[in-house]
Design an enzyme around this catalytic site. Structure first.
Site, short mmCIF file in Angstrom:
data_model
loop_
_atom_site.label_atom_id
_atom_site.label_comp_id
_atom_site.label_asym_id
_atom_site.label_seq_id
_atom_site.Cartn_x
_atom_site.Cartn_y
_atom_site.Cartn_z
N ASP A 52 0.85 -1.19 0.00
CA ASP A 52 0.00 0.00 0.00
C ASP A 52 0.89 1.24 0.00
O ASP A 52 1.62 1.49 0.96
CB ASP A 52 -0.90 -0.01 1.24
CG ASP A 52 -1.77 1.23 1.36
OD1 ASP A 52 -1.72 2.09 0.46
OD2 ASP A 52 -2.49 1.35 2.37
N GLU A 131 30.60 12.98 -2.22
CA GLU A 131 31.40 13.03 -0.99
C GLU A 131 30.50 13.58 0.12
O GLU A 131 30.42 14.79 0.32
CB GLU A 131 32.63 13.92 -1.16
CG GLU A 131 33.60 13.43 -2.23
CD GLU A 131 34.76 14.40 -2.44
OE1 GLU A 131 34.73 15.52 -1.87
OE2 GLU A 131 35.69 14.05 -3.17
N GLU A 133 29.34 14.42 3.79
CA GLU A 133 29.83 14.67 5.14
C GLU A 133 28.69 14.48 6.13
O GLU A 133 27.52 14.58 5.77
CB GLU A 133 30.41 16.07 5.24
CG GLU A 133 31.60 16.30 4.32
CD GLU A 133 31.93 17.77 4.09
OE1 GLU A 133 33.08 18.05 3.71
OE2 GLU A 133 31.03 18.62 4.27
N GLU A 213 36.35 15.62 9.59
CA GLU A 213 36.17 16.82 8.77
C GLU A 213 36.44 18.09 9.58
O GLU A 213 36.81 18.03 10.75
CB GLU A 213 34.77 16.85 8.14
CG GLU A 213 34.74 16.45 6.66
CD GLU A 213 35.56 17.40 5.77
OE1 GLU A 213 35.85 18.53 6.19
OE2 GLU A 213 35.91 16.99 4.66
N GLU A 221 33.84 12.33 7.21
CA GLU A 221 33.61 12.05 5.80
C GLU A 221 34.20 10.69 5.46
O GLU A 221 35.30 10.35 5.90
CB GLU A 221 34.25 13.12 4.91
CG GLU A 221 34.03 12.90 3.42
CD GLU A 221 34.64 14.00 2.56
OE1 GLU A 221 35.29 13.66 1.55
OE2 GLU A 221 34.49 15.18 2.90
N HIS A 270 29.74 17.25 -2.07
CA HIS A 270 30.38 17.56 -3.34
C HIS A 270 30.21 16.36 -4.27
O HIS A 270 30.48 15.22 -3.86
CB HIS A 270 31.87 17.86 -3.14
CG HIS A 270 32.12 18.92 -2.11
ND1 HIS A 270 33.30 18.99 -1.38
CD2 HIS A 270 31.35 19.96 -1.67
CE1 HIS A 270 33.25 20.03 -0.56
NE2 HIS A 270 32.08 20.61 -0.71
N ARG A 340 37.86 26.80 -4.19
CA ARG A 340 36.90 25.89 -3.58
C ARG A 340 35.59 26.57 -3.18
O ARG A 340 34.65 25.89 -2.76
CB ARG A 340 37.53 25.18 -2.38
CG ARG A 340 38.60 24.19 -2.80
CD ARG A 340 39.25 23.49 -1.63
NE ARG A 340 40.28 22.56 -2.11
CZ ARG A 340 40.07 21.26 -2.31
NH1 ARG A 340 38.89 20.75 -2.08
NH2 ARG A 340 41.04 20.48 -2.74
N GLU A 359 33.59 18.66 -10.45
CA GLU A 359 33.05 18.51 -9.10
C GLU A 359 32.05 19.64 -8.85
O GLU A 359 32.43 20.81 -8.83
CB GLU A 359 34.18 18.55 -8.07
CG GLU A 359 33.72 18.47 -6.62
CD GLU A 359 34.84 18.74 -5.63
OE1 GLU A 359 34.63 18.54 -4.44
OE2 GLU A 359 35.93 19.16 -6.07
N ARG A 361 29.85 21.48 -6.24
CA ARG A 361 30.03 21.56 -4.80
C ARG A 361 28.82 22.04 -3.98
O ARG A 361 28.78 21.80 -2.77
CB ARG A 361 31.23 22.46 -4.49
CG ARG A 361 32.53 21.87 -5.02
CD ARG A 361 33.71 22.81 -4.85
NE ARG A 361 34.07 23.07 -3.47
CZ ARG A 361 34.79 22.28 -2.70
NH1 ARG A 361 35.26 21.14 -3.18
NH2 ARG A 361 35.06 22.61 -1.46
#
Length: 470
Positions: A52, A131, A133, A213, A221, A270, A340, A359, A361
């Protein structure tokens, strides 16, 4: 390659007594029901298992509730957290009448995204490497009532506990933003993270590394090897399952909430991405950062649709307490090989063309991975199909840019409400190939607006600090 028969053989070898049928709901939580292993047959994989669906968040109403869970043999594992040997199977959801994939099933949406990729002729595989965290806390308390609200999280590592009576207090508390990454005794969670890693590897994930981290109080991480879109999302569900249950086993609690602490780093996800065709990488080339022109167009698509993507990749009100300009959060809609705080980073660790990737982020681990990866792929494909240039890379130090120059760099959405507004205006790229449907997006936006409004109408404790004596 796993088959229904090989899965049943694995269950027999492990002497499994039960089978756990798992599927992900709209907003990224694993749901499940269990049955004796004798109820599972080779035919069950093709015929599906009825349940259901009317009580699943964002799914069918009570008058049309019957659904089928279609087990995927490739997802089979023996669940290490069950006292009785239990086979676990992840499912895609189908309609009982049409037998078509249910258009609000996140895993089905991710599968459609993979099929759409192939139909474009651009590539035949999309690889994703998230990645994620998270925080491991020793205690969490929260409440919200008409006459008061609070939250409190705690960790023996927390810098706020330097003066606490711990009989004895041994010090070694990690200061704010200094968790990346001192060894023990400051890092108290090496062993628990290693246990998580070894459990994940037993369940088929290929782990690359684990570490503390940046934040105080147990931020962590664990990185696993990239995989194709659906498999990477499947792995993220296993990842969260292992993290949360291993923490609980040790009397601790783990959370993927993006910003549980004020004044310290939040948790991101990321997400590394690349496209391949006939076994060859398509993102390696001679353009900026060693990228191909196709990869730059993919980046252009991500940046063009980034504010709309926030509604899916950063789907909570808490997400925007991490995405704040002026800090290390990747709020700037630009790309860079070094910066970054740019939304898109070009990793430069290796010159191997097979390692070339981009990547993205901004996402955080509160996102449903099936929806987030599918949406990112659709944005990137739109960039390729429409040859969207990403503009010039941003290699300058953003923190040293003069205000007039910084104003020219657009930002991600500043709140969940703003992100939903952007998704309402910019979602055609998600509808291509019927990967996402208008029905799904309408449900998503409506539900998320209710979440935003629920927070908006509640008094906040800090308002009392600011305004009580007005």
């Amino acid at each position: 390659m796993s088959t229904p028969k090989s899965v049943l053989d694995m269950a027999a070898k492990a002497e499994a007594k039960m089978v756990d049928i798992k599927f992900v709901d709209t907003f990224g939580t694993w749901q499940h029901f269990s049955m004796p292993i004798a109820e599972l047959s080779v035919e069950s994989f093709a015929e599906g298992l009825g349940f259901d669906g009317s009580s699943i968040r964002g799914w069918k109403s009570i008058e049309a509730s019957d659904m089928l869970a279609m087990p995927d043999p490739a997802t089979a594992f023996i669940d290490p957290f069950c006292a009785v040997p239990t086979l676990s199977l992840t499912c895609t959801i189908s309609d009982t009448i049409t037998r078509e994939p249910y258009n609000r099933d996140p895993r089905g949406i991710a599968q459609k995204a993979e099929r759409h990729l192939v139909s474009t002729g651009i590539a035949d595989e999309a690889f994703f490497g998230p990645e994620a965290e998270f925080f491991i806390f020793d205690n969490v308390q929260f409440d919200s009532k008409s006459n008061g609200t609070f939250y409190s999280v705690d960790s023996v590592e927390g810098v706020w506990n330097t003066g606490r009576e711990e009989a004895p207090n041994l010090g070694y508390k990690i200061r704010h933003k200094e968790g990346y990454f001192p060894v023990a005794p400051a890092d108290t969670q090496q062993d628990i993270r290693t246990e998580m890693v070894l459990t994940m590897e037993e369940l088929g994930l290929k782990i690359e590394r684990q570490h503390h981290e940046v934040a105080t109080a147990g931020q962590a991480e664990i990185d696993y090897r990239f995989a194709t879109l659906v498999r990477a999302a499947d792995a993220m569900m296993v990842y969260k399952h292992v993290v949360k249950n291993t923490a609980r086993k040790h009397g601790k609690t783990a959370t993927f909430l993006p910003k549980p602490l004020f004044g310290d780093n939040g948790s991101g996800m990321h997400t590394h991405q690349s496209l391949w065709k006939k076994g060859k990488p398509l993102f390696a080339g001679k353009e900026y950062g060693g990228l191909s022109q196709l990869a730059l167009y993919y980046v252009g698509g991500l940046l063009k649709h980034a504010r709309a993507l926030c509604a899916i990749c950063n789907p909570t009100t808490n997400s925007y307490k991490r995405l704040v300009p002026g800090f290390e959060a990747p709020v700037n809609l630009a790309y860079s090989a070094r910066n970054r705080s740019a939304a898109v980073r070009i990793p430069t660790y290796s010159e191997n063309p097979k390692a070339k990737r981009i990547e993205y982020r901004p996402p955080d681990p509160a996102a449903n991975p099936y929806l987030a990866f599918a949406a990112l792929l659709m944005a990137g494909l739109d960039g390729i199909q429409n040859k969207i240039e990403p503009g010039e890379p941003l290699d300058k130090n953003i923190y040293e840019l003069p205000p007039e120059e910084l104003k020219k760099v657009p930002n991600v959405a500043g709140s969940l409400s703003e992100a939903l507004d952007c998704l309402e205006k910019d979602h055609d790229f998600l509808l291509k190939g019927e990967v996402f449907t208008a029905d799904f997006l309408e449900m998503w936006i409506t539900t998320k607006r209710k979440e935003h409004d629920a927070l908006r109408i509640r008094p906040h404790p800090y308002e009392f600090f600011l305004y009580y004596d007005v």
